[in-house]
Write a protein that holds these residues in place. Sequence first.
Motif: not given
Length: 84
Positions: A79-82, A66-75
Amino acid sequence: YREDQFSVDALTAYINSIDWKHAKFTDQAAYATMFMPAVERLPASRYIIKGTLTDDIVMRHYTNPSRTKFYFYGMSRVYAKLFH
């Protein structure tokens, strides 16, 4: 981290406190212990073990895979904020 933030005494105390029969050494807990008070723990309201992700949550504990899922969620949030 700077050398003056690293406490060998705190690491030694942490290692000596481990119940080696029923627990295992974790590098994350060791780092948290060694670098206190230079590094502060996140409050439970911002770092969750289980629950729904909200804008107030800055970290959620995941184990593999699940760590990979959270990484992509966070990225995607970064991206949306930047760029939007």
